[in-house]
Design an enzyme around this catalytic site. Structure first.
Site, PDB file in Angstrom:
ATOM      1  N   ASP A  81      44.638  50.264  43.583  1.00 37.38           N
ATOM      2  CA  ASP A  81      45.604  49.745  42.618  1.00 37.38           C
ATOM      3  C   ASP A  81      45.105  49.894  41.184  1.00 37.38           C
ATOM      4  OD1 ASP A  81      47.291  49.146  44.663  1.00 37.38           O
ATOM      5  OD2 ASP A  81      47.066  46.970  44.543  1.00 37.38           O
ATOM      6  N   GLY A  82      43.782  49.834  40.987  1.00 36.94           N
ATOM      7  CA  GLY A  82      43.226  50.048  39.654  1.00 36.94           C
ATOM      8  C   GLY A  82      43.495  51.464  39.158  1.00 36.94           C
ATOM      9  N   LYS A 183      46.098  23.549  26.137  1.00 31.61           N
ATOM     10  CA  LYS A 183      44.699  23.954  26.093  1.00 31.61           C
ATOM     11  C   LYS A 183      44.316  24.470  27.477  1.00 31.61           C
ATOM     12  CE  LYS A 183      42.823  21.060  22.383  1.00 31.61           C
ATOM     13  NZ  LYS A 183      41.786  20.063  22.028  1.00 31.61           N
TER      14      LYS A 183
END
Length: 299
Positions: A81-82, A183
């Site tokens: 997939d990369g 945050k």
């Protein structure tokens, strides 16, 4: 595309079409298979190119320029997939279909097994495969009102604190209306395709790939009430860091692209162009979930 045609979600490749190969870098098996695929396609009369940022496959032409990439009709990915996401980045928003073969570990985007490469390629050339549209995200970064960068993402856009020890305080807006200030270690904005990636690992929901939505998922928020939010993908989302000394990493499909500061505004919208994934006609998304993620597995 130059000679390839998309008709009723099917890809029709005419003679002498241009096909580029993207292979998993520094992997001997992927390089070897790329050479075999190139030879096979050249025998069928297609023009074969090696996509940018990789070593030239013997017997192919190099597609180094944007003008050359504009002429591509199909991209074949041999990797994980990369590697597939690297191919998407190389397209820079072009609506060129990608046919992916898995030579990695997961294979959500590269859904076809590498052992079936020639059979699947033959089905593709005969018009027996379907094209599945996937939503793309366009990210624009404005500094004091002027655009300084633009990126295209298939999976996700991430704003994260990086190596900073403190959390980042981020204001989220939808159509200029304040959603919340949170945050957290960061935020993931995922498309339906990216919902099974970092978003899922951070506790976000799985979105059906045809859903017309984005999901915003906080990463380790400092609040029990901060939860993932799903937005219609026809709305503009924007993000601002609160606090003059704050900086954050800006990551697109797993690659750090730049840093942002309190002077920047990140604006995210759905791209006018869909990405096209080449699939078999009997492709079953839910089978993929069960196979790859053990979805619903009670053992």
């Amino acid at each position: 595309m130059a000679k390839g045609l998309v008709s009723k979600n099917k890809l029709v490749l005419k003679d002498n079409c241009n096909i580029a190969l993207v292979y998993r870098l520094e992997t001997a098996a992927a390089v070897s298979l790329s050479k075999k695929v190139a030879d096979h396609l050249k025998e069928r009369g297609f023009q074969i190119f090696t996509a940018p940022e990789q070593k030239l496959i013997p017997g192919t032409k190099s597609a180094k320029t944007k003008k050359q990439m504009d002429t591509m009709d199909l991209i074949i990915v041999l990797g994980g997939d990369g590697t597939y996401l690297r191919a998407v980045r190389l397209l820079e928003g072009r609506s060129v279909p990608i046919l992916g073969f898995n030579m990695g570990s997961l294979g959500f985007l590269t859904a076809h097994n590498a052992d079936t490469v020639f059979d699947i390629i033959e089905k593709t050339l005969l018009g027996k495969m379907i094209l599945s549209p996937r939503t793309m995200i366009v990210a624009k970064i404005l500094r004091k009102g002027r655009q300084r960068a633009e990126f295209h993402a298939l999976n996700d856009v991430v704003i994260e604190r990086g190596g900073m020890s403190q959390l980042i305080n981020t204001a989220i807006y939808s159509e200029k209306f304040l959603v919340s200030e949170v945050k957290a270690d960061g935020f993931i904005v995922a498309s339906p395709s990216g919902s099974t990636a970092y978003n899922l690992a951070a506790g976000g929901p799985i979105l059906h790939p045809e859903s017309k939505v984005f999901v915003v998922t906080p990463v380790a928020p400092h609040s029990l009430t901060s939860r993932p939010l799903i937005f219609p993908d026809d709305r503009e989302l924007s993000f601002r860091l609160e606090g003059k000394t704050q900086t954050a990493h800006f990551i697109v499909d797993g690659q750090k692209m730049t840093e942002i500061t309190a002077d920047d505004e990140v604006i995210l919208t759905r791209s006018h162009y869909d990405h096209w994934i080449v699939r078999e006609q009997n492709h079953n998304y839910f089978h993929l979930l069960r196979e790859k993620l053990k979805f619903g597995d009670r053992s």
